[in-house]
Enzyme design. Structure first.
Site, PDB file in Angstrom:
ATOM      1  N   LYS A   1      41.407 -12.616 -17.793  1.00  0.00           N
ATOM      2  CA  LYS A   1      41.577 -13.077 -16.412  1.00  0.00           C
ATOM      3  C   LYS A   1      41.146 -12.081 -15.344  1.00  0.00           C
ATOM      4  O   LYS A   1      41.363 -10.883 -15.479  1.00  0.00           O
ATOM      5  CB  LYS A   1      43.045 -13.409 -16.168  1.00  0.00           C
ATOM      6  CG  LYS A   1      43.503 -14.601 -16.962  1.00  0.00           C
ATOM      7  CD  LYS A   1      43.161 -15.889 -16.280  1.00  0.00           C
ATOM      8  CE  LYS A   1      44.439 -16.528 -15.809  1.00  0.00           C
ATOM      9  NZ  LYS A   1      44.195 -17.666 -14.986  1.00  0.00           N
TER      10      LYS A   1
ATOM     11  N   SER B   1      45.734 -10.300 -15.441  1.00  0.00           N
ATOM     12  CA  SER B   1      46.951 -10.952 -15.923  1.00  0.00           C
ATOM     13  C   SER B   1      47.625 -10.023 -16.916  1.00  0.00           C
ATOM     14  O   SER B   1      46.953  -9.290 -17.651  1.00  0.00           O
ATOM     15  CB  SER B   1      46.586 -12.274 -16.592  1.00  0.00           C
ATOM     16  OG  SER B   1      47.580 -12.652 -17.521  1.00  0.00           O
TER      17      SER B   1
ATOM     18  N   SER C   1      69.620  -4.742  18.772  1.00  0.00           N
ATOM     19  CA  SER C   1      68.218  -5.064  18.473  1.00  0.00           C
ATOM     20  C   SER C   1      67.395  -3.824  18.153  1.00  0.00           C
ATOM     21  O   SER C   1      66.194  -3.904  17.942  1.00  0.00           O
ATOM     22  CB  SER C   1      67.598  -5.804  19.667  1.00  0.00           C
ATOM     23  OG  SER C   1      67.795  -5.068  20.853  1.00  0.00           O
TER      24      SER C   1
ATOM     25  N   THR D   1      31.262 -33.048   1.097  1.00  0.00           N
ATOM     26  CA  THR D   1      32.276 -33.803   1.832  1.00  0.00           C
ATOM     27  C   THR D   1      33.183 -34.365   0.750  1.00  0.00           C
ATOM     28  O   THR D   1      32.702 -34.690  -0.351  1.00  0.00           O
ATOM     29  CB  THR D   1      31.685 -34.958   2.666  1.00  0.00           C
ATOM     30  OG1 THR D   1      31.052 -35.871   1.776  1.00  0.00           O
ATOM     31  CG2 THR D   1      30.664 -34.480   3.688  1.00  0.00           C
ATOM     32  N   HIS D   2      34.457 -34.461   1.019  1.00  0.00           N
ATOM     33  CA  HIS D   2      35.442 -34.900   0.009  1.00  0.00           C
ATOM     34  C   HIS D   2      35.387 -34.030  -1.240  1.00  0.00           C
ATOM     35  O   HIS D   2      35.710 -34.491  -2.334  1.00  0.00           O
ATOM     36  CB  HIS D   2      35.222 -36.369  -0.382  1.00  0.00           C
ATOM     37  CG  HIS D   2      34.993 -37.289   0.776  1.00  0.00           C
ATOM     38  ND1 HIS D   2      36.021 -37.914   1.451  1.00  0.00           N
ATOM     39  CD2 HIS D   2      33.853 -37.654   1.422  1.00  0.00           C
ATOM     40  CE1 HIS D   2      35.519 -38.636   2.433  1.00  0.00           C
ATOM     41  NE2 HIS D   2      34.209 -38.491   2.450  1.00  0.00           N
TER      42      HIS D   2
ATOM     43  N   GLU E   1      44.547 -16.035  -2.495  1.00  0.00           N
ATOM     44  CA  GLU E   1      45.738 -16.886  -2.654  1.00  0.00           C
ATOM     45  C   GLU E   1      46.875 -16.417  -1.744  1.00  0.00           C
ATOM     46  O   GLU E   1      47.589 -17.226  -1.143  1.00  0.00           O
ATOM     47  CB  GLU E   1      46.193 -16.894  -4.116  1.00  0.00           C
ATOM     48  CG  GLU E   1      45.242 -17.693  -5.002  1.00  0.00           C
ATOM     49  CD  GLU E   1      45.536 -17.532  -6.493  1.00  0.00           C
ATOM     50  OE1 GLU E   1      46.637 -17.084  -6.854  1.00  0.00           O
ATOM     51  OE2 GLU E   1      44.634 -17.839  -7.294  1.00  0.00           O
TER      52      GLU E   1
ATOM     53  N   ASN F   1      66.506  -6.997  31.507  1.00  0.00           N
ATOM     54  CA  ASN F   1      65.795  -8.282  31.401  1.00  0.00           C
ATOM     55  C   ASN F   1      64.326  -8.155  31.808  1.00  0.00           C
ATOM     56  O   ASN F   1      63.432  -8.651  31.117  1.00  0.00           O
ATOM     57  CB  ASN F   1      66.482  -9.347  32.263  1.00  0.00           C
ATOM     58  CG  ASN F   1      67.882  -9.659  31.762  1.00  0.00           C
ATOM     59  OD1 ASN F   1      68.282  -9.167  30.706  1.00  0.00           O
ATOM     60  ND2 ASN F   1      68.627 -10.443  32.513  1.00  0.00           N
TER      61      ASN F   1
END
Ligand code: ARG
Length: 473
Positions: A283, A277, A23, A155-156, A290, A110
């Site tokens: 762009k 881009s 490890s 909302t929505h 993101e 341990n």
């Protein structure tokens, strides 16, 4: 291959097995915590007369030297050892001979690894807390500057009622504030020292576990040695809290992406926090938002992985638990990176106040207020709802907002309307009248901002012991 055991073996470990088991490639991350734990352990062994004063001094000095050398880059942590614990012990033996061999008296890897991970995570809880504090300060500044910046509340993802940017940001303030409170909670619950649990059943040496616990800034020793070596609850709690932070950052990212879209243009990202881009010259992409949204998946994954790893493990320590490290380390690094970058993006982002306000005006966000006007003039709410529905239909056909309706047309739909309707449904009025605590009205918002400021001025970490300075003195 260099390992601490082998006395009862007659054959060398297979190289593939050795590699699978080792490890060091990742547990070297807590070399500092490992050596701090060793210093505390040795000091305690000295106090208890298990080591002589001279052995204690030699060991403490040597461990400090190794720590300083590793920190300065003068001593490389060699991957020929199985884990960080073996590495430190091997270097000690090389330097001190037989005295070095006494380091591990009354200790098992341990309880050692249980301690190292706790120390490491405890430190990272503080670091996460600090980054959360930074994002809260950034959000609060935006709130203070934008109590009069109107925007549509959704909302929505449909325009609903007008709010202000301060109010919208205030929602995220609450979320990250809860994230911070979770850090504090986890810290309190996990702050007990597993060292002295031994392999699982404690030891026959007369260890003073209270003393080691206090040297390392813990509130006390853990109270069951089997639990002490096999408890990973605090990691699951921390991963869960980290996953929640990512969920909040991801929601926020999603909004930034929408706000930054050509259709919305509510915000403009700073050039330093956006990317271009390779083919489309026009762009300017919100890649940071993101990526933050995308990285949420790996932190959720770490939480699910550890929950699954732990679910079938009988008491006490089992090697499965070694799997906790890479997951937790990756989640910590991911969340810290995302918090820092998101805060940078947020503090440099420009808010297009006009675009926000125009959008709020053009989306019938004042329709509820028009209905409330009728209610205040004696119309039952359900009838008022229907009347305003007719008005909205009329406006959609004419491509206008309620504010732009000719008064006679309003009167035709309902004779209850008077000239003061325009004042009643103006953006300013709609927001200003929402005055209950937690609502977007400026007066209510100012009270909340004062409360949040007061909250930020309290530092829960203030009273904590400065154990590290003392230990390494
Ligand atoms: N690398 C191990 C881990 O992370 C350390 C403890 C090893 N203990 C043992 N009995 N093999 O869990």
């Amino acid at each position: 291959m260099a390992q601490l055991w082998g006395g009862r073996f007659t054959k060398e470990t297979d190289q593939l097995v050795y590699n699978f088991n080792a490890s060091i490639s990742f547990d070297k991350k807590f070399y500092r915590e490992d050596m701090e734990g060793s210093i505390a352990h040795v000091k305690m062994l000295g106090e208890q007369g298990i080591l002589t004063k001279q052995e204690t001094d030699e060991l403490v000095t040597a461990v400090k030297e190794i720590l300083n050398e590793v920190e300065a880059g003068d001593l490389e942590i060699s991957h020929e050892y199985e884990d960080i614990h073996s590495f430190v012990e091997a270097v000690l033996i090389e330097r001190l001979g037989d005295t070095g061999k006494k380091l591990h008296t009354g200790r098992s890897r341990n309880d050692q690894v249980a301690l190292d991970m706790r120390l490491y995570v405890r430190r990272e809880i503080m670091a996460t807390d600090e980054l959360l504090e930074e994002i809260l300060n950034t959000i609060l500044t935006i709130m203070e500057n934008h109590t009069d910046t109107f925007m549509p509340g959704f909302t929505h993802l449909q325009k609903a009622q007008p709010v202000t940017l301060a109010h919208h940001m205030g929602a995220y303030f609450e979320m990250f504030k809860r994230d911070r409170l979770r850090m504090q909670d986890i810290y309190r619950r996990m702050n007990y020292c597993p060292l002295g649990s031994g392999a699982l059943a404690g030891t026959t040496y007369n260890l003073d576990r209270h003393y080691t616990a206090s040297l390392l800034g813990f509130d006390g020793p853990t109270l069951n040695s089997m639990d002490g070596v096999s408890d990973r609850d605090y990691l699951i709690e921390y991963l869960s809290a980290l996953a929640t932070i990512m969920m909040h950052l991801s929601r926020f990212s999603e909004e930034v992406i929408i706000w930054n879209s050509n259709e919305y243009q509510f915000v403009e990202l700073d050039d330093a926090y956006s990317t271009g881009s390779s083919i489309m010259p026009q762009k300017k992409n919100p890649d940071i938002a993101e990526l933050v949204r995308g990285k949420t998946g790996r932190v959720y994954g770490a939480l699910m992985s550890l929950l699954t790893t732990m679910k079938g493990i009988p008491l006490a320590y089992n090697k499965d638990m070694q799997e906790d490290k890479e997951l937790v380390f990756d989640a910590i690094d991911t969340v810290k990176g995302c918090l820092a970058l998101f805060t940078g993006m947020l503090s440099t982002m420009k808010f297009q106040k006009d675009k926000m306000e125009t959008s709020a005006k053009n989306g019938f966000t004042n329709a509820t207020d028009a209905a409330d006007y009728l209610v205040n003039h004696g119309v039952p709410f359900r009838d008022a709802h229907g009347i305003v529905g007719q008005i909205v239909l009329y406006c959609i056909e004419k491509h206008i907002s309620i504010d732009d309706m000719p008064f006679e047309e309003l009167k035709k739909i309902s004779p209850v309307f008077e000239e003061d309707i325009f004042e009643a449904v103006s953006m300013e009025t709609c927001v200003k009248k929402r005055l209950t605590i937690g609502a977007p009205g400026q007066e209510a918002m100012k009270k909340v901002i004062a409360l949040e400021k007061e909250y930020l001025s309290q530092d829960w970490k203030k009273g904590l012991p400065d154990w590290e300075k003392e230990l390494l003195k």
